[in-house]
Enzyme design. Sequence first.
Site, PDB file in Angstrom:
ATOM      1  N   PRO A 171      -7.345   2.065   0.171  1.00 14.31           N
ATOM      2  CA  PRO A 171      -7.886   2.731  -0.974  1.00 14.31           C
ATOM      3  C   PRO A 171      -7.615   4.253  -1.472  1.00 14.31           C
ATOM      4  O   PRO A 171      -8.028   4.954  -0.552  1.00 14.31           O
ATOM      5  CB  PRO A 171      -9.261   2.537  -0.990  1.00 14.31           C
ATOM      6  CG  PRO A 171      -9.680   2.075   0.425  1.00 14.31           C
ATOM      7  CD  PRO A 171      -8.497   2.186   1.341  1.00 14.31           C
ATOM      8  N   GLU A 172      -7.044   4.393  -2.579  1.00 11.84           N
ATOM      9  CA  GLU A 172      -6.840   5.813  -2.913  1.00 11.84           C
ATOM     10  C   GLU A 172      -7.811   5.734  -4.288  1.00 11.84           C
ATOM     11  O   GLU A 172      -8.611   4.803  -4.656  1.00 11.84           O
ATOM     12  CB  GLU A 172      -5.471   6.015  -3.460  1.00 11.84           C
ATOM     13  CG  GLU A 172      -4.441   6.292  -2.180  1.00 11.84           C
ATOM     14  CD  GLU A 172      -3.321   6.814  -2.496  1.00 11.84           C
ATOM     15  OE1 GLU A 172      -3.165   7.616  -3.387  1.00 11.84           O
ATOM     16  OE2 GLU A 172      -2.357   6.542  -1.950  1.00 11.84           O
TER      17      GLU A 172
END
Length: 271
Positions: free
Chosen positions: A2-3
Amino acid sequence: MPELPEVETTLRGIEPYLINQRIAGLTVRNRHLRWPVDAQLERKVQGQIVTALRRRGKYILISLEQGHLIVHLGMSGSIRVLTPDIAPQKHDHVDLLTAAGRVIRYRDPRRFGAWLWTQQNPEQHVRITNLGVEPLQSEFNSEYLYQQSRKRRVKIKTLIMDGSIVTGVGNIYASEALFRAGVRPGRGCYRVNFAACQRLVDSIKLVLDDAIAKGGTTLQDFTAIDGKPGYFRQMLLVYGREKQTCYECGARIRKVVIGQRASFYCPDCQQ
DNA sequence: AGAGGTACCTGGCAGC
DNA sequence: TGCTGCCAGGTACCTC
């Protein structure tokens, strides 16, 4: 995994199921995340109403009547909204059960993520206070990035991934934004001029906004809260495309390692 | 103080 | 088929 766009996608997904809802219970199956989960967390959140949810960098802040949860997805974390009849699987470490009968289920195979608890203002928490500016806010602008870049001797990709400068720009979107701005990731940040800083700021905002609009990027196992993948992957212009041809000019995309992280760029489009 | 390397952990995949 | 080694979306913390 996840960014910032994936975290934002997750936040938007869980918010309708949590806001103004009462926490019926919390189950922690494995307390060994990045930091040990508070041994009293179940008791502390039990019966409380969720008053607000927001994002700061890649942290999700869940405010209750008394205290706040600070959740991070690490490298491999994801959250889904389910019903209690669905059995947890191997890496499902935390469940938040709402009085309305939903399970907010946290999965994190690598356990680099976090579930922290604070009674104070979460903005004052040690994990939050040292974060840099939000990339999608006006405080992140060309003047700011230019000024920061004059103070440092690191490569530009390292600078934009430094969470104490600007928070939430991860490895995928750093490469993507640098390509769109025409700046090589390995260029010393002090050698990036004002015009290029301007393009880079614009590119970072564009790429993050676009990824959020498409529900994030799925490489291996990122899923939105409904278990479906994000659709930004087909938008990636350089990330993971070593030796393939540049969509702009046809040159071969190169891979270099910067700060122990794979970085991709077009040798013709980026200087 | 800043820069760079290491550590945390599991799973997937390429290569043999 | 099965083993080994490498790689992965993050970031705190160590040393120099």
